[in-house]
Design a protein around this motif. Structure first.
Motif, PDB file in Angstrom:
ATOM      1  N   ILE A  36       0.554  -1.179   0.307  1.00  0.00           N
ATOM      2  CA  ILE A  36      -0.083  -0.263  -0.042  1.00  0.00           C
ATOM      3  C   ILE A  36       0.945   1.283   0.028  1.00  0.00           C
ATOM      4  CG2 ILE A  36      -1.719   1.373   1.068  1.00  0.00           C
ATOM      5  CD1 ILE A  36      -2.889  -1.126   2.622  1.00  0.00           C
ATOM      6  N   SER A  37       0.660   2.048  -0.708  1.00  0.00           N
ATOM      7  CA  SER A  37       1.827   3.120  -1.611  1.00  0.00           C
ATOM      8  C   SER A  37       3.150   2.973  -0.829  1.00  0.00           C
ATOM      9  CB  SER A  37       1.183   4.227  -0.377  1.00  0.00           C
ATOM     10  OG  SER A  37      -0.085   4.462  -0.580  1.00  0.00           O
ATOM     11  N   ARG A  43      -2.316  -8.283   6.382  1.00  0.00           N
ATOM     12  CA  ARG A  43      -4.303  -8.089   6.565  1.00  0.00           C
ATOM     13  C   ARG A  43      -3.998  -9.284   6.927  1.00  0.00           C
ATOM     14  NH1 ARG A  43      -3.747  -3.784   7.392  1.00  0.00           N
ATOM     15  NH2 ARG A  43      -4.110  -1.764   6.208  1.00  0.00           N
ATOM     16  N   ARG A  64     -11.189  -7.105  -0.163  1.00  0.00           N
ATOM     17  CA  ARG A  64     -10.476  -5.773   0.220  1.00  0.00           C
ATOM     18  C   ARG A  64      -9.702  -5.934   0.860  1.00  0.00           C
ATOM     19  NH1 ARG A  64     -12.711  -8.002   5.170  1.00  0.00           N
ATOM     20  NH2 ARG A  64     -14.892  -7.429   4.228  1.00  0.00           N
ATOM     21  N   ALA A  65      -8.041  -6.899   0.476  1.00  0.00           N
ATOM     22  CA  ALA A  65      -7.251  -6.568   0.007  1.00  0.00           C
ATOM     23  C   ALA A  65      -6.674  -6.089  -0.556  1.00  0.00           C
ATOM     24  CB  ALA A  65      -6.493  -7.766   0.171  1.00  0.00           C
ATOM     25  N   SER A  67      -8.600  -3.697  -2.535  1.00  0.00           N
ATOM     26  CA  SER A  67      -9.061  -2.667  -2.861  1.00  0.00           C
ATOM     27  C   SER A  67      -8.099  -1.682  -1.931  1.00  0.00           C
ATOM     28  CB  SER A  67      -9.890  -2.117  -2.186  1.00  0.00           C
ATOM     29  OG  SER A  67     -10.709  -2.479  -0.579  1.00  0.00           O
ATOM     30  N   GLU A  68      -7.425  -2.569  -1.076  1.00  0.00           N
ATOM     31  CA  GLU A  68      -6.437  -1.263  -1.056  1.00  0.00           C
ATOM     32  C   GLU A  68      -4.867  -1.170  -1.175  1.00  0.00           C
ATOM     33  OE1 GLU A  68      -6.510  -1.689   4.019  1.00  0.00           O
ATOM     34  OE2 GLU A  68      -6.022  -3.278   3.138  1.00  0.00           O
ATOM     35  N   GLY A  69      -4.733  -2.433  -1.796  1.00  0.00           N
ATOM     36  CA  GLY A  69      -3.089  -2.069  -2.765  1.00  0.00           C
ATOM     37  C   GLY A  69      -2.545  -3.212  -3.556  1.00  0.00           C
TER      38      GLY A  69
END
Length: 243
Positions: A36-37, A43, A64-65, A67-69
């Motif tokens: 992520i970033s 997670r 969900r993971a 969607s985060e990265g």
């Protein structure tokens, strides 16, 4: 501790995975490493599998993971067992196409497995429902020996005891036709019924009265087809490209 030349695991992520594994033992825990970033984060995910011996990562948690990265690794635990990858781990690592971090509790050892093109042998593979089972063996036989790809189907544990009828409902969609009563040919699929109300086991006829199949709690093997296995066969199906 071991690391992979292809996927380096920060110790803080290993620590997070071990914390979850200890909390969920003796069940296997599972999770994902997500970028992520530019940072790698762990997670924890839910294990939807029945029993303690394997894991089924909740699809919603994976979504969900994502969607985060970027999901860059799959994590699961081996409670009271070595982190050495099992045959099922090796097969699933290839299927996911991602590195796997395997952690052991309570000792805390860990190991990274990366995709390498591994294929389980057709004979002598251990049983793991949904990963290495009678249907997986049929799919692998057709892919490796016949050159035909057969679609995979979701199959929950003990589906035949829960109203499922996987083989009879899906063989046509998988590309097979009913040839029951005709002379057996090489690569015919034998649908068998073992202590169930519906056919719940299957094997591939290899010719010369030999069947290749994989029973629960045993290794896959070639075996004489006549006698018991012929008596419990309920239907014979043949891939349409071979008819």
């Amino acid at each position: 501790m071991p690391t992979s030349h292809i996927f380096e695991v920060p110790l803080r992520l290993v620590s997070a995975a071990l914390t979850q594994a200890r909390a969920e033992s003796p069940r296997e825990s599972c999770g994902l490493v997500v970028r992520i970033s530019g940072d790698l984060v762990y997670r924890p995910c839910r294990n939807l599998a029945e029993g303690h011996a394997h894991f089924h990562l909740a699809p919603e948690d994976f979504a969900r993971a994502e969607s985060e990265g970027e999901v860059v690794a799959v994590v699961h635990s081996h409670p009271n067992a070595s982190p050495e990858p099992s045959e099922a781990d090796r097969v699933m690592c290839e299927r996911w196409g991602l590195p796997w971090l395997i952690v052991n509790v309570p000792v805390g050892h860990w190991q990274v497995l990366v995709p390498s093109g591994y294929r389980a042998p057709l004979v002598g593979r251990p049983f793991s429902h949904g990963v290495l089972d009678c249907f997986s063996l049929i799919r692998d036989h057709f892919a490796e020996v016949v050159g035909i790809e057969i679609p995979d189907f979701e199959r929950p544990d003990d589906w035949w005891l829960k109203g499922g009828n996987l083989y009879l409902e899906e063989y046509e969609r998988a590309g097979f036709a009913d040839v029951t009563g005709q002379a057996l040919r090489e690569h015919d699929v034998l649908l068998m019924q073992l202590r169930a109300q519906v056919p719940n086991h299957a094997g591939v006829y290899l010719g010369a009265d030999v069947v290749l199949h994989h029973l629960q709690n045993s290794l896959s093997k070639r075996e004489t087809y006549s006698g018991f296995w012929a008596r419990v066969t309920r239907k014979v199906v043949r891939h349409r490209s071979l008819c």
